[in-house]
Design an enzyme around this catalytic site. Structure first.
Site, PDB file in Angstrom:
ATOM      1  N   HIS A  71       0.939  -1.245   0.022  1.00 58.92           N
ATOM      2  CA  HIS A  71       0.005   0.007   0.024  1.00 58.92           C
ATOM      3  C   HIS A  71       0.695   1.424   0.083  1.00 58.92           C
ATOM      4  O   HIS A  71       1.217   1.782   1.039  1.00 58.92           O
ATOM      5  CB  HIS A  71      -1.064   0.017   1.299  1.00 58.92           C
ATOM      6  CG  HIS A  71      -1.942   0.855   1.020  1.00 58.92           C
ATOM      7  ND1 HIS A  71      -3.182   0.739   1.697  1.00 58.92           N
ATOM      8  CD2 HIS A  71      -2.174   2.190   0.787  1.00 58.92           C
ATOM      9  CE1 HIS A  71      -4.020   1.651   1.623  1.00 58.92           C
ATOM     10  NE2 HIS A  71      -3.322   2.578   0.980  1.00 58.92           N
ATOM     11  N   HIS A  73       1.372   5.140  -1.954  1.00 56.79           N
ATOM     12  CA  HIS A  73       0.935   6.154  -3.132  1.00 56.79           C
ATOM     13  C   HIS A  73       2.100   6.852  -3.718  1.00 56.79           C
ATOM     14  O   HIS A  73       2.897   7.401  -3.006  1.00 56.79           O
ATOM     15  CB  HIS A  73       0.021   7.338  -2.399  1.00 56.79           C
ATOM     16  CG  HIS A  73      -1.342   6.534  -1.808  1.00 56.79           C
ATOM     17  ND1 HIS A  73      -2.629   6.080  -2.528  1.00 56.79           N
ATOM     18  CD2 HIS A  73      -1.613   6.061  -0.368  1.00 56.79           C
ATOM     19  CE1 HIS A  73      -3.352   5.796  -1.572  1.00 56.79           C
ATOM     20  NE2 HIS A  73      -2.830   5.454  -0.351  1.00 56.79           N
ATOM     21  N   LEU A  74       2.069   6.578  -4.907  1.00 53.41           N
ATOM     22  CA  LEU A  74       3.334   7.002  -5.625  1.00 53.41           C
ATOM     23  C   LEU A  74       2.908   8.222  -6.698  1.00 53.41           C
ATOM     24  O   LEU A  74       3.950   8.864  -7.009  1.00 53.41           O
ATOM     25  CB  LEU A  74       3.961   5.875  -6.336  1.00 53.41           C
ATOM     26  CG  LEU A  74       4.769   4.682  -5.592  1.00 53.41           C
ATOM     27  CD1 LEU A  74       5.415   3.699  -6.631  1.00 53.41           C
ATOM     28  CD2 LEU A  74       5.391   5.119  -4.177  1.00 53.41           C
ATOM     29  N   ARG A  75       1.793   8.722  -6.706  1.00 54.05           N
ATOM     30  CA  ARG A  75       1.443   9.871  -7.154  1.00 54.05           C
ATOM     31  C   ARG A  75       1.541  10.052  -8.500  1.00 54.05           C
ATOM     32  O   ARG A  75       1.241  11.087  -9.219  1.00 54.05           O
ATOM     33  CB  ARG A  75       1.982  11.122  -6.511  1.00 54.05           C
ATOM     34  CG  ARG A  75       1.766  11.127  -4.955  1.00 54.05           C
ATOM     35  CD  ARG A  75       0.370  10.846  -4.571  1.00 54.05           C
ATOM     36  NE  ARG A  75       0.260  11.213  -3.072  1.00 54.05           N
ATOM     37  CZ  ARG A  75      -0.843  10.805  -2.274  1.00 54.05           C
ATOM     38  NH1 ARG A  75      -1.835  10.193  -2.969  1.00 54.05           N
ATOM     39  NH2 ARG A  75      -0.847  11.194  -1.239  1.00 54.05           N
ATOM     40  N   ASN A 105      -5.095   6.114  -7.049  1.00 53.10           N
ATOM     41  CA  ASN A 105      -5.781   7.026  -6.917  1.00 53.10           C
ATOM     42  C   ASN A 105      -5.026   8.387  -7.281  1.00 53.10           C
ATOM     43  O   ASN A 105      -4.677   9.215  -6.665  1.00 53.10           O
ATOM     44  CB  ASN A 105      -6.355   7.378  -5.416  1.00 53.10           C
ATOM     45  CG  ASN A 105      -5.234   7.492  -4.435  1.00 53.10           C
ATOM     46  OD1 ASN A 105      -4.252   7.138  -4.622  1.00 53.10           O
ATOM     47  ND2 ASN A 105      -5.503   8.214  -3.236  1.00 53.10           N
ATOM     48  N   HIS A 190     -11.016   0.218   1.001  1.00 56.49           N
ATOM     49  CA  HIS A 190     -10.727   1.075   1.867  1.00 56.49           C
ATOM     50  C   HIS A 190     -12.112   1.119   2.678  1.00 56.49           C
ATOM     51  O   HIS A 190     -13.210   1.564   2.063  1.00 56.49           O
ATOM     52  CB  HIS A 190     -10.428   2.203   0.911  1.00 56.49           C
ATOM     53  CG  HIS A 190     -10.537   3.704   1.981  1.00 56.49           C
ATOM     54  ND1 HIS A 190      -9.428   4.346   2.143  1.00 56.49           N
ATOM     55  CD2 HIS A 190     -11.383   4.188   2.571  1.00 56.49           C
ATOM     56  CE1 HIS A 190      -9.826   5.471   2.919  1.00 56.49           C
ATOM     57  NE2 HIS A 190     -11.115   5.536   3.172  1.00 56.49           N
ATOM     58  N   HIS A 243      -5.632  -0.723   5.688  1.00 57.33           N
ATOM     59  CA  HIS A 243      -5.262   0.012   6.878  1.00 57.33           C
ATOM     60  C   HIS A 243      -6.372  -0.382   7.985  1.00 57.33           C
ATOM     61  O   HIS A 243      -7.252   0.666   8.410  1.00 57.33           O
ATOM     62  CB  HIS A 243      -5.086   1.464   6.628  1.00 57.33           C
ATOM     63  CG  HIS A 243      -6.038   2.027   5.404  1.00 57.33           C
ATOM     64  ND1 HIS A 243      -7.199   1.820   5.407  1.00 57.33           N
ATOM     65  CD2 HIS A 243      -5.563   2.755   4.285  1.00 57.33           C
ATOM     66  CE1 HIS A 243      -7.808   2.401   4.367  1.00 57.33           C
ATOM     67  NE2 HIS A 243      -6.545   2.986   3.673  1.00 57.33           N
ATOM     68  N   ASN A 289      -6.164   9.017   6.949  1.00 56.33           N
ATOM     69  CA  ASN A 289      -7.548   8.310   6.824  1.00 56.33           C
ATOM     70  C   ASN A 289      -7.354   6.854   6.506  1.00 56.33           C
ATOM     71  O   ASN A 289      -6.546   6.454   5.888  1.00 56.33           O
ATOM     72  CB  ASN A 289      -8.188   9.045   5.543  1.00 56.33           C
ATOM     73  CG  ASN A 289      -9.532   8.777   5.390  1.00 56.33           C
ATOM     74  OD1 ASN A 289     -10.211   8.089   6.429  1.00 56.33           O
ATOM     75  ND2 ASN A 289     -10.261   8.493   4.345  1.00 56.33           N
ATOM     76  N   ASP A 316       1.024   2.430   3.805  1.00 54.47           N
ATOM     77  CA  ASP A 316       0.095   3.550   3.343  1.00 54.47           C
ATOM     78  C   ASP A 316       0.950   4.969   3.354  1.00 54.47           C
ATOM     79  O   ASP A 316       0.468   6.073   3.658  1.00 54.47           O
ATOM     80  CB  ASP A 316      -0.987   3.897   4.452  1.00 54.47           C
ATOM     81  CG  ASP A 316      -2.192   4.659   3.687  1.00 54.47           C
ATOM     82  OD1 ASP A 316      -2.061   4.916   2.517  1.00 54.47           O
ATOM     83  OD2 ASP A 316      -3.288   4.901   4.347  1.00 54.47           O
TER      84      ASP A 316
HETATM   85  O1  DOR Z   1      -4.393   8.874   4.653  1.00 50.46           O
HETATM   86  C1  DOR Z   1      -4.567   8.585   3.567  1.00 50.46           C
HETATM   87  N1  DOR Z   1      -4.145   9.112   2.443  1.00 50.46           N
HETATM   88  N2  DOR Z   1      -5.676   7.642   3.460  1.00 50.46           N
HETATM   89  C2  DOR Z   1      -5.984   7.317   2.236  1.00 50.46           C
HETATM   90  O2  DOR Z   1      -6.970   6.698   2.019  1.00 50.46           O
HETATM   91  C3  DOR Z   1      -5.772   8.022   1.047  1.00 50.46           C
HETATM   92  C4  DOR Z   1      -4.273   8.638   0.972  1.00 50.46           C
HETATM   93  C5  DOR Z   1      -3.904   9.666   0.220  1.00 50.46           C
HETATM   94  O3  DOR Z   1      -4.019   9.100  -1.004  1.00 50.46           O
HETATM   95  O4  DOR Z   1      -3.105  10.461   0.307  1.00 50.46           O
HETATM   96 ZN    ZN Z   2      -6.838   4.189   2.314  1.00 50.81          ZN
END
Ligand code: DOR
Ligand code: ZN
Length: 439
Positions: A71, A73-75, A105, A190, A243, A289, A316
């Site tokens: 998990h 997020h590499l953006r 996302n 999620h 998470h 989150n 995360d």
């Molecule tokens: O804290 C979080 N950040 N929870 C998520 O579900 C998304 C993530 C994000 O993409 O920044």
């Molecule tokens: Zn999440």
């Protein structure tokens, strides 16, 4: 460029083999060719020319199978000012990860084979730590129309998730589980009933009341996990909870597993270490989150990780820039970085006696690899050389300049971590070397 790597007199820990012993490990090409007590002695004595051999010999060092993050997020594409594939993979390698799953996302959302393939190609060009795309469950992560899952799998997706958003509609979730299981893709949820969390800034409890902030109640997670477990049982599909943050989810998962339902779950280091008390100073670095909860949740999460109710530890890793974090709590985006801090934080819990070493390493290696169908990393002769060398006694300070990630959003900034990654080997190649780049 050395083509033989020797790890000498390291403490090798590999829960997959029940291994925890001082041995030598030799890597030649892409494989581990020797692993055993004094296995490198003859090699270092004669034969191979020394300039072809790189010897790692650090008293007290730990050698682990390469870590796998389910998990991150590499953006990329779309928010490269926060992170991109190159910086994200560099941060992963510096954190001991040889394999990272990238959440969809992004902008655009990874809901098509074109985006999945873009990620795969870009990551291959970067090299080192490998990227495994997680594609969206629904088009645009909007929660109503399923994506072309067969295409996504062919493009390289290892799982499906709308992470950041919950699949709230029961009919959509049912069809997603059914459809994904025909391609053997796990659905990663999620778990958040958005109707119960509208406008939430932090965990709903006494601290939120005192601070006058709107709360995200535990039950918003619990109701989704409970429903999904029932759906997964009904359609006999693979279901994974991202998470996990509440004691209620833990109870539901424990019961589901005891009944043989195919569910797995992950927990983040921050939910194992921090509570809603951290929000008392309105620190946006602590807005995540799902939110940081209370001590009773933290205790339940630790117990669940120890007994295997929670299978995996996942970071995360959620990089954000000052644009999203230097503002009021209500305006701030949720998330904190995690790739470079996860292993030292978790080794800290092992050192305190809170969690057993073997379970923590399993939760960072074999367990996540199994969820997404990757070969389990292991320290054995003939196995692919995916390894991380760590000095558990070496301390370092978390400082912006030291981190490989582009973003700095962590409440651990300025703190001293014990446990330093010295080298990460992915597929036989050095993906991170502390001596080459410094810490
Ligand atoms: O804290 C979080 N950040 N929870 C998520 O579900 C998304 C993530 C994000 O993409 O920044
Ligand atoms: Zn999440």
């Amino acid at each position: 460029m050395q083509d033989v790597l020797v790890f000498r007199r390291v403490r090798a820990v590999d829960p997959a083999r029940g291994l925890d012993a001082e041995i030598d490990v030799v890597v030649e090409g892409k494989l581990i060719t020797r692993a055993g007590p004094r296995a490198a002695d003859d090699l270092l004595g004669v034969g191979v020319a020394p300039d072809r051999v790189r010897v790692f010999e650090v008293p007290g060092a730990l050698l682990l199978p390469g870590l796998v993050d389910l998990h991150a997020h590499l953006r990329e594409p779309g928010q490269e000012y926060k992170e991109d594939i190159a910086s994200g993979l560099a941060a992963a390698a510096a954190g001991g990860f040889t394999d990272v799953c990238a959440m969809p996302n992004t902008s655009p959302v990874n809901d098509t084979r074109a985006v999945t393939e873009l990620l795969v190609h870009k990551a291959r060009a970067v090299g080192g730590t490998r990227l495994h795309p997680i594609a969206a469950i629904t088009v645009g992560q909007r929660g109503d129309t399923l994506t072309e899952m067969a295409d996504l799998k062919e493009g390289g997706a290892v799982a499906l998730s709308d992470d950041g958003r919950c699949v709230t509609r029961s009919d959509v979730m049912r069809r997603a589980l059914e459809y994904a299981s025909t391609f053997d893709l796990p659905i990663i949820q999620h778990a958040e009933d958005h109707a119960l969390t509208a406008g939430a800034e932090m965990h709903e409890g006494a601290v939120a009341t005192r601070l006058g902030l709107r709360g995200w109640p535990r039950v918003a997670e619990d109701v989704i996990v409970a429903r999904d477990v029932l759906l997964a049982e009904y359609v006999r599909a693979k279901y994974h909870v991202a998470h996990v943050s509440t004691m209620g989810s833990v109870r539901i998962l424990r019961e589901a597993k005891s009944r043989g339902i195919s569910v797995t779950a992950e927990v983040t280091p921050h939910h194992l270490l921090l509570t809603d008390q951290k929000l008392i100073g309105y620190d946006t670095a602590c807005k995540v989150n799902p939110p940081l909860r209370e001590t009773e949740d933290l205790v339940a999460l630790r117990e669940a990780l120890a007994d295997g109710t929670i299978d995996c530890i996942a970071t995360d890793h959620a990089p954000h820039s000052p644009l999203e974090k230097d503002c009021e709590l209500s305006e701030a985006s949720p998330g904190m970085i995690g790739l470079e801090l996860c292993l030292p934080l978790m080794l800290g819990l092992v050192e305190k006696g809170t969690l057993p070493m073997a379970r923590v390493i399993d939760a960072l290696t074999r367990a996540p690899a199994r969820v997404v169908g990757l070969g389990a990393p292991t320290i054995a002769e003939g196995a692919p050389a995916n390894l991380v060398l760590v000095d558990p006694n070496r301390a370092w300070k978390v400082e912006a300049e030291r981190l490989r990630t582009k973003s700095k959003n962590t409440p651990f900034m300025g703190q001293t971590m014990k446990g330093m990654v010295l080298a990460t080997i992915a597929g036989g190649a050095i993906a991170f070397d502390v001596e080459a780049k410094g810490r």
